[in-house]
Design a protein around this motif. Structure first.
Motif, PDB file in Angstrom:
ATOM      1  N   GLY A 155      68.564 -23.059 114.089  1.00 24.28           N
ATOM      2  CA  GLY A 155      68.861 -23.771 112.853  1.00 24.28           C
ATOM      3  C   GLY A 155      70.307 -24.178 112.677  1.00 24.28           C
ATOM      4  O   GLY A 155      70.637 -24.846 111.679  1.00 24.28           O
TER       5      GLY A 155
ATOM      6  N   ARG B 268      70.257 -29.277 115.553  1.00 27.25           N
ATOM      7  CA  ARG B 268      69.403 -30.197 114.814  1.00 27.25           C
ATOM      8  C   ARG B 268      69.459 -31.591 115.413  1.00 27.25           C
ATOM      9  O   ARG B 268      70.517 -32.061 115.829  1.00 27.25           O
TER      10      ARG B 268
ATOM     11  N   SER C  64      65.305 -29.332 111.411  1.00 27.31           N
ATOM     12  CA  SER C  64      65.411 -27.887 111.164  1.00 27.31           C
ATOM     13  C   SER C  64      66.177 -27.168 112.273  1.00 27.31           C
ATOM     14  O   SER C  64      66.687 -26.064 112.074  1.00 27.31           O
TER      15      SER C  64
END
Length: 657
Positions: A240, A245, A251
């Protein structure tokens, strides 16, 4: 796309195209590790000044004559006192033009599964002239490397059933596609087929009896292909993070695929680990700046393999974070074909050869890992949680959180006549805290190479497979080679400059506890021709051993003193086919390297699985036909097909047993 102009500059033991397609011809590029970590050269120089030394054939090795046996520098010719090992008569070195799997007298071999064989429902039979992306997603992948056999199954004859798991490291498009255009690279469809041929293959296998050959079941309930579009869950401290990302995954917790999976290991809780190694070569960095040197430190500096033609995520300028989502250890529950594989960020990101597990005295899981690059490092992960026998769900969380260390090998000088010393595991992340000043935990785990540079570990000669002996707990590290090492850079753990043959180090953790932070070590093999005085076979008479070069993978069997070694590079260093060797680690035959088999012309021997009670050896035959003609596995196809082979003793008895 990777340029074939670089092929002429390659400086390794392999053919030019193996270097190109396996690792992006990395050794022709500058060494990624430019840190100023010590080589402990001052200590070595002081010891050398007090003792006689010899120079290797290239004038670059500095080896104490006191360190080796006093044997004559001659290899026993066939029939001249050549001893028989337990269970087989050693084979002679096989010239590198021989297109065959050569096994000892009384043994047989057969292919088990090869690239393109049907695996999942709906997969067609292999047809090199009618390949497609959807077919390849359901057929066995290319260039098998890591290999595991998980014995047992339901119903009758359970002991002769099992599950075969193997990595599909990389592709040779010039061998895969009859119409491949080497000057311009793959078409979009060819690139997509290559993507589908990467990853892992899982198939059920069976045999008729203990000494019969294994065959695979194309309709096995647990059969599975994992490829470049298979979803992976990302866990651990870097999951994360903003640099994980992408536009397709805001996410930062779901990655499609796994790339360049090399070695691996089986966990005590029944899952498989696989290492993402030379992932750098798949990404096109054209027009991409690298102000912090993070791309360069990982060797991500090429025009890639043309995969951006099939999937834009391989263009770094448009998807700069995609590259951070590779270079991890992945865990797969092969028993459950519906399970989602996991990328464990807690184990750090680098060119993982693989990961192998040993349970520490207090029950924590310890993973040993090598970073397969010139002058890079050896790592150890220690889980926060403890292993619970029979609790698979809990144990599958053990690699999600824990401590990460990197190794420093300290030599003790040459006074004792051996290459040995002590070592320390230097902390990178401990108890959820970064031990690299100014770096967060997630940063240490994502750019582990640069973080490790700052704490002073030992630069090693391409650390590949790291395996603990399941009987003794002693750990063995295969260092394949490093022709870039200069005389001024040698240290006691890497004692040869221009090290083209490689070596093996054994170490013992303090108190024989895998979680200990100190260890003692010694070199047990300096590979090469036995008549080379810079070779060493753990003290055994060099006249009675087989030549060996470029150790890559190691394995063990039911005998506590059996160390099996597979090689990657003998064609370029010895002029012989690569193969598999046995080197006892204890007893009167300690260090007596003898060759068990050789693989075909141009091929590499990978992933050995040895069940010596059954006189059974499984290997992966990787990149047959690379640089030399091959028709392996001799099924009448117009192209060679890498895959898994089984060597067995039909009557269950080996020569001399």
């Amino acid at each position: 796309m990777l340029s074939l102009t670089a092929v002429g500059e390659h400086v390794t033991n392999r053919s030019a195209k193996t270097c190109l397609y396996r690792c992006g011809n990395q050794c022709a590029h500058p060494v990624p590790n430019t840190s100023a970590n010590s080589y402990f050269g001052d200590m070595i120089a002081a010891a050398v000044s007090r003792r006689s030394v010899v120079r290797g054939a290239a004038g670059a090795a500095l080896i104490s004559t006191l360190a080796w046996s006093t044997a004559e520098n001659a290899y026993a010719a066939p029939g001249r006192g050549k001893p028989t090992m337990a269970g087989f008569e050693p084979i002679a070195p096989t010239p590198n033009h021989v297109d065959d799997v050569v096994v000892p007298e009384g043994y047989a071999w057969t292919p088990v599964i090869s690239w393109g064989d049907p695996v999942e429902p709906g997969a067609p039979d292999f047809d090199v002239h009618n390949q497609s992306v959807e077919a390849q997603k359901r057929q066995a992948g290319y260039n098998a490397d890591y290999l595991a056999l998980r014995r047992g199954g339901a119903g009758n004859n359970a002991a002769n059933k099992g599950l075969l798991i193997f990595n599909n490291e990389y592709t040779n498009p010039e061998l895969m596609f009859p119409d491949y255009d080497e000057a311009n690279g793959p078409t979009a469809e060819q690139a997509a087929i290559e993507m589908a041929a990467h990853g892992m293959t899982i198939v059920e296998v069976r045999r008729q009896g203990q000494f019969a050959p294994w065959t695979y079941d194309r309709h096995g309930a647990r059969n599975r292909r994992i490829h470049a579009w298979t979803p992976f869950h990302v866990d651990g401290p870097a999951a994360g993070a903003e640099w994980m990302r992408t536009s397709a995954d805001p996410s930062g917790r779901t990655v499609l695929g796994t790339l360049n999976n090399c070695a691996g290991g089986e966990t005590p809780w029944g899952t498989s680990l696989s290492g993402e190694e030379n992932f750098n070569q798949y990404f096109n960095t054209t027009g991409t700046a690298d102000p912090d040197g993070r791309l360069a430190r990982y060797g991500i500096q090429s025009s890639g393999r043309g995969w951006e033609r099939a999937d834009g995520r391989f263009m770094v300028s448009s998807e700069p974070n995609e590259v951070n989502r590779f270079g991890w250890i992945v865990e797969v529950d092969a028993d459950d074909p519906t399970s989602t594989p996991v990328k464990h960020t807690a184990l750090g990101r680098f060119k993982h050869e693989g990961a192998t597990i040993r349970i520490a005295t207090d029950g924590r899981a310890v993973a040993y890992m090598g970073d397969d690059e010139r002058y890079d490092y050896v790592y150890k992960f220690v889980s926060k949680g403890t292993y619970r026998k029979g609790d698979k769900a809990h144990n599958k969380t053990l690699l999600s959180e824990g401590d990460l260390y990197v190794a420093r090998f300290d030599g003790d000088g040459l006074g004792d006549g051996e290459w040995d010393g002590t070592g320390v595991w230097l902390p990178l992340v401990v108890d959820g805290t970064s031990h690299v000043p100014g770096w967060s935990v997630a940063e240490v785990l994502t750019w582990t190479r640069q973080a490790a540079d700052l704490v002073g570990p030992t630069k090693m000669d391409r650390p590949e497979d790291v395996e603990p002996n399941p009987h003794t707990g002693h750990v063995y590290l295969a260092l394949t080679n490093n022709t870039s090492r200069r005389p001024a850079e040698i240290d006691e753990a890497n004692p040869r400059a221009s090290n083209k043959h490689g070596h093996i180090i054994e170490w013992r953790e303090a108190g024989n506890d895998a979680a200990a932070l100190e260890f003692s070590w010694r070199i047990v093999l300096l590979a090469g021709q036995p008549n080379d005085p810079t070779t060493y076979f753990n003290g055994f008479d060099r006249r009675l051993v087989s030549p060996i070069s470029c150790p890559d993978n190691v394995a063990f069997d039911s005998e506590p003193d059996h160390l099996w070694i597979s090689t990657d590079g003998a064609p370029g260093t010895l002029g012989t086919c690569d193969g598999m060797f046995l080197m006892p680690t204890d007893g009167p035959d300690k260090g007596k390297v003898q060759q068990f088999l050789s693989v075909p012309a141009g091929a590499e021997c990978c992933g050995p699985v040895v069940e010596w009670t059954d006189r059974s050896v499984l290997i992966c035959v990787q990149h047959p036909g690379d640089g030399l003609p091959s028709s392996y596995p001799y099924l009448g196809d117009p192209v060679p097909r890498p895959g898994v082979a089984h060597i067995y003793r039909p009557n269950g008895r080996g020569t001399g047993s």
